[in-house]
Write an enzyme that holds these catalytic residues in place. Structure first.
Site, PDB file in Angstrom:
ATOM      1  N   LYS A 159     -25.654  29.817 -61.319  1.00  0.00           N
ATOM      2  CA  LYS A 159     -25.878  28.905 -62.563  1.00  0.00           C
ATOM      3  C   LYS A 159     -26.098  29.771 -63.615  1.00  0.00           C
ATOM      4  CE  LYS A 159     -28.885  24.857 -63.785  1.00  0.00           C
ATOM      5  NZ  LYS A 159     -30.099  24.072 -63.438  1.00  0.00           N
TER       6      LYS A 159
ATOM      7  N   SER B 153     -29.438  19.190 -63.851  1.00  0.00           N
ATOM      8  CA  SER B 153     -28.689  20.121 -64.842  1.00  0.00           C
ATOM      9  C   SER B 153     -27.734  20.980 -63.779  1.00  0.00           C
ATOM     10  CB  SER B 153     -29.693  20.933 -65.403  1.00  0.00           C
ATOM     11  OG  SER B 153     -30.364  21.669 -64.551  1.00  0.00           O
TER      12      SER B 153
ATOM     13  N   SER C 136     -33.161  19.127 -60.678  1.00  0.00           N
ATOM     14  CA  SER C 136     -31.854  19.673 -61.222  1.00  0.00           C
ATOM     15  C   SER C 136     -30.738  20.248 -60.128  1.00  0.00           C
ATOM     16  CB  SER C 136     -32.029  20.655 -62.172  1.00  0.00           C
ATOM     17  OG  SER C 136     -32.345  20.221 -63.622  1.00  0.00           O
TER      18      SER C 136
END
Ligand SMILES: [Zn+2]
Lengths: 485, 483
Positions: free
Chosen positions: A79, A154, A178
């Site tokens: 990420k 996210s 997330s």
């Protein structure tokens, strides 16, 4: 099966048997990225060249007789809020569009010591703020099961990479769901460890007291193997817990006989899709068939969890994000004539709407005269949430619930209504407030062929129970669905 | 009836600690080296970096708090103080807010004729900022073409010491700062240099009629960065506020800046423009638990403090109060004094020399006593030589000056330069004979009872012996001879 849909442990097995080379694995994954990447937008940056050259080196190590460890030579998506030295780390924000970290996050150092391969930096909601991955400066990420739908957020990019075969597994971050919510919407496994089990050093902070790094994988076994690598004390993170790290793979036993499993009724109420509820009921039946004891339980404070979260997280974020000012790094408005104007314009132009919204909420909550009514009170209610869970775990080994109240929703559907969007995390947020470990595993598909996720929550440091139940249910559910693209 | 006003002053002092490393990272502290070399992701506020508390800084802070008679909080936490400024890498400062490390202490200020006890509200820890250098003629950020930030100082451990509004004059404020500085120097945790900025001071000032208990509206005065500016700035501000009140005005709460060029204070910002720092507990750090054992261990490392030392000097060495506190307030001087006391038993003599000629030379050469060439042994040797009457005090001055510049042994200097006092009565008698013969006028005056005349005659003898004659013997011989 195609290389790109194998798990890390399956690939390890083939590497050990010399049925495949690391270079072939990387090539296979990149072939897939080239095939579907444009449609999914799951990466912000690809590292093809360095990945292939690393693969060559790992192949040399293997042919020289080196032991093959977990994730050695395995392409992993990271990420883009986890710092990678000399490789841009943008947090999907214009303000960090060209930011190149001068150091590695602790988790990256740990993976590097295992000879992992960085596939690329995965797309996300800007600064990890969002539940749909529509808040990225680099564009919306699409759900591989239906590209008109969101992948969740996210960690949308990391979830999609794993779901669509663009990486074998990935690392995400979870502040209010997330990791688990996009894992649920994309049909993969996502784990948020106990707060403090994984070093946050090098994770660009959203809400420091809630953030935790965790893996997204194709199965529970890969998840446990990844926890073995990333968990553990780090003196660079003062909130990291100094305890002995167990071998998480040792908990992978398909046996939940006599385990006590609670179902919080506050997480099975209105707002949860009928199909999602039904999936949970089916699983309850499965658990009972396997000898587990299931009971409903009430955690009354969960009613306030969402409100508490939307005070604490933005408050911490408003302070954490104040370092992005155009002075030392990142985007700067160069036309501004004076300091205040430079701050204002750099931040106005550098941050997206959702980030600005949360900075404003947080700044307000911490302001003189409002602090007691908001931040201070939220902290007290947070303690109630923690106590409710504590009490529940006196009686239960794990709690189960839906991960997300709905399956993947349409892109744009909730963008104009942030409050509805915030409800996406209603089942996952309480877990962060209490610092608990929790996993999302695929529980089946809805009628419209969209994945449904099951959340399994454990007590603090009881990753063992979570993994045990997850592994058992994974076997019992037998989810084999693949997105049709 | 005339209105008498009195100032009510509280001080906030910042002290940079000289630990090996910074407050929250492993970077070295810097002392004006090349810019931005002692930096890392943490003290540069890079995304993802996290602070880790420097244990040594906590120990130093506890030491200061204990020396200021504070109660040490066993459970203490850090807060974030949020405000935007380019010398602050994170745009928040990790500081302490409502749970400081030390509370409820005091410091006694010896004002000569009285002691002023100043309450210490709190002692807390925080991190320093970087340094801004503004390019342009005025050196002010608003008028500069560009500003350069040096982050070497960013993250240096700082202690903030806040007093109660117990100070009643600018002189007391200066006395407080001097006493505090001496105290911290004794603790050996900071170099306390106001010029280098490792000791900085802001003041809260108000005035009230002496008959009132209520404290008036205060103004915060910044940039009082030397003992002189502290006193001058406060004197100006107190006068300004009294004038406002006497002309029927009202003191408005403000933050003011002391301008050392004009000797005045100017408005920096009004109450309305004051920052809202949005303090909240620092989530990247865990609470600090200070155990009793740690407090006791630190207490043991605290040396004898100036006030206690001064009392001991009075008692043990029989020194007058003034000498005792003069010496005790300076760690170097008091150490030197005590070393001398081991070699020589007239403490008052030692004190006289250290406080007199020795200090004068040290000040002139701008060095501290530790770095001087005069060893305690040699100073004591010289004092013994004086006691034995081998040299008189005037010669001693010259001998000492040579010791000071060469580091030589006093006996050897006296021998090499033939400075030994002439106490040989036969020799002196011959010289006196000559002087008496040459100065009949003075002899006459002496016989008429004019005491002054003997001084003149002794002076002549001294001149003839180049100052080496023993003045006591000369006096005796002349008196005997002429009476
Ligand atoms: Zn540093």
């Amino acid at each position: 099966m195609e290389i790109h849909y194998l798990t890390a442990h399956q690939l390890k097995d083939r590497l050990e048997k010399r049925q495949i080379s690391c270079t072939e694995i990387v090539e296979g994954v990149y072939l897939r990225i080239e095939e579907v990447g444009d449609r999914l937008n799951s990466y912000i940056r690809l590292e093809k060249e360095s990945a292939l050259s690393r693969a060559g080196e790992v192949d040399k190590l293997i042919s020289a007789g080196s032991d093959i460890e977990d994730f050695m030579g395995i392409p992993i998506a990271i990420k883009d809020n986890i710092c990678t030295k000399n490789i841009t780390t943008t947090c999907a924000s214009r303000i960090l569009e060209n930011y190149i970290p001068i150091y590695n996050a602790t988790v990256i150092d740990r993976l590097e010591s295992r000879n992992y391969i960085l596939a690329g930096k995965a797309n996300m909601d800007e600064f990890a703020m969002g539940s749909s991955n529509e808040n990225s400066y680099f564009g919306t990420v699409k759900n591989p099961w239906d590209t008109d739908r969101v992948p969740g957020g996210s960690s949308g990019g990391p979830a999609v990479c794993v779901a669509a075969g663009e990486a074998v597994c990935s690392l995400g971050s979870d502040t209010g769901g997330s990791i688990r919510q996009p894992a649920s919407l994309c049909g993969v496994v996502g784990f948020k460890p106990t707060y403090g089990m994984v070093s946050r050093y090098g994770l660009v902070a959203f809400a420091s007291s809630l953030d935790q790094i965790g893996p997204l994988t194709r199965d529970v076994e890969d998840c446990a193997a990844m926890l073995n690598i990333i968990c553990g004390y780090d003196r660079k993170d003062s909130t990291s817990i100094n305890v002995e790290v167990p071998d998480y793979k040792s908990f992978l036993k398909a046996d939940i006989k006599d385990m006590r499993i609670g179902v919080p009724k506050e997480l099975m109420v209105e707002g949860i899709d009928r199909e999602v509820k039904e999936a949970v009921y089916r699983i309850i039946k499965l658990v009972e068939d396997m000898g587990g004891i299931v009971e409903e339980i009430s955690l009354p404070s969960l009613e306030y969890a969402l409100s508490v979260y939307y005070i604490i997280a933005p408050s911490e974020a408003s302070s954490n994000l104040s370092r992005f000012d155009g002075v030392r790094y990142g985007y700067r408005n160069v036309e501004a004539g004076a300091l205040r104007e430079m701050y204002r314009r750099s931040r106005a132009e550098g941050f997206g709407d959702e980030v600005k919204r949360r900075i404003m909420i947080g700044t307000y909550c911490l302001s003189a005269g409002y602090y007691d009514a908001y931040y201070e009170k939220a902290q007290r209610v947070r303690t109630l949430v923690i106590n409710d869970f504590k009490k529940a775990f006196e009686k239960f080994d794990v709690l189960i619930s839906p991960t997300s109240p709905t399956t993947a929703f349409k892109i744009g559907e909730k963008m104009e209504d942030p409050l509805t969007m915030y409800l996406s995390d209603i089942c996952t947020i309480p877990v962060n407030l209490a610092g608990l470990p929790a996993i999302s595993i695929p529980a089946g598909l809805s009628g419209s062929k969209l994945p449904i996720g099951l959340q399994i929550i454990g007590n603090v440091l009881r990753e063992d129970n979570v993994l045990k139940v997850a592994y058992s249910l994974e076997k019992a559910i037998g989810f084999t669905g693949r997105p049709g693209l | 009836m005339k209105n008498e006003y009195e100032p009510v002053i509280g001080l906030e002092t910042h002290v940079e600690l000289y630990t090996n490393t910074k407050m929250f990272c492993g970077c070295r502290l810097s002392f004006g080296e090349e810019k931005n070399i002692y930096t890392c992701p943490v003290c540069l506020g890079h995304p993802g970096s996290l602070p880790v508390i420097n244990k040594k800084a906590i120990e130093y802070a506890v030491k200061i708090a204990l020396a200021l008679n504070c109660k040490i909080k066993k459970y203490t936490i850090f807060h974030r103080k949020n405000y935007f400024y380019p010398d602050m890498p994170k745009n928040y400062q990790i500081s302490q807010y409502d749970m400081p490390l030390g509370v409820g202490g005091y410091l006694d200020i010896d004002m000569g004729s009285y002691i002023r006890r100043v309450g210490i509200t709190r002692v807390h820890m925080e991190e320093d900022t970087g340094k801004l250098l503004h390019k342009g003629t005025t050196g002010r950020i608003s008028e500069s073409e560009a500003s350069i930030v040096d982050f070497n100082r960013a993250g240096t451990p700082l202690i903030e010491i806040v007093t109660e509004p117990d100070i009643r004059s600018p002189g007391e404020a200066k006395g407080y700062m001097i006493t505090l500085r001496n105290l911290i120097l004794f603790l050996n945790v900071s170099d306390c240099s106001m010029e280098e900025g490792s000791l900085r001071c802001d003041a809260n000032v108000s005035v009230r009629k002496t008959c009132e208990d209520k404290i008036g509206t205060k103004n915060e005065i910044k940039n009082l960065n030397s003992f002189k500016f502290l006193q001058k700035g406060l004197e100006y501000e107190v006068k300004r506020q009294i004038k406002v009140l006497e002309t029927g005005g009202e003191v408005i709460q403000q933050t003011r800046h002391y301008d050392s060029k004009t000797g005045t204070t100017k408005v920096l910002r009004s109450k309305e423009e004051a920052h809202d720092y949005r303090y909240f507990p620092e989530p990247d750090l865990v609470p600090i638990y200070i155990e009793d054992k740690m407090i006791e261990d630190i207490r043991k490392t605290i040396p004898e403090l100036p006030s206690v030392k001064a009392k001991r000097f009075e008692k043990q060495h029989g020194l007058p109060k003034y000498d005792s506190s003069f010496l005790a307030n300076n760690k170097d001087l008091s150490d030197y004094f005590e070393q001398c006391c081991r070699h020589y038993n007239n403490a008052k003599n030692i004190a006289n020399w250290i406080m007199g000629d020795f200090s004068a030379l040290l000040n002139k050469e701008k060095i501290i006593i530790k770095d001087s060439r005069v060893t305690p042994e040699n100073l004591c040797k010289m004092l013994e030589i004086i006691d034995k009457g081998k040299i008189n005090s005037k010669i001693a001055k010259a001998v000492f000056e040579e010791m000071f510049s060469t580091g030589g042994d006093p006996q050897k200097i006296i021998e090499d330069r033939g400075l030994e006092q002439i106490s040989d009565e036969g020799l002196l008698e011959a010289i006196i004979e000559e002087v008496v013969k040459d100065n009949p006028g003075a002899v006459e005056q002496f016989r008429e009872g004019k005491d002054k005349a003997i001084g003149f005659l002794i002076g002549r003898v001294m001149a003839k012996t180049k100052g080496k004659a023993n003045p006591r013997i000369v006096n005796d011989i002349i008196t005997k001879k002429l009476s």
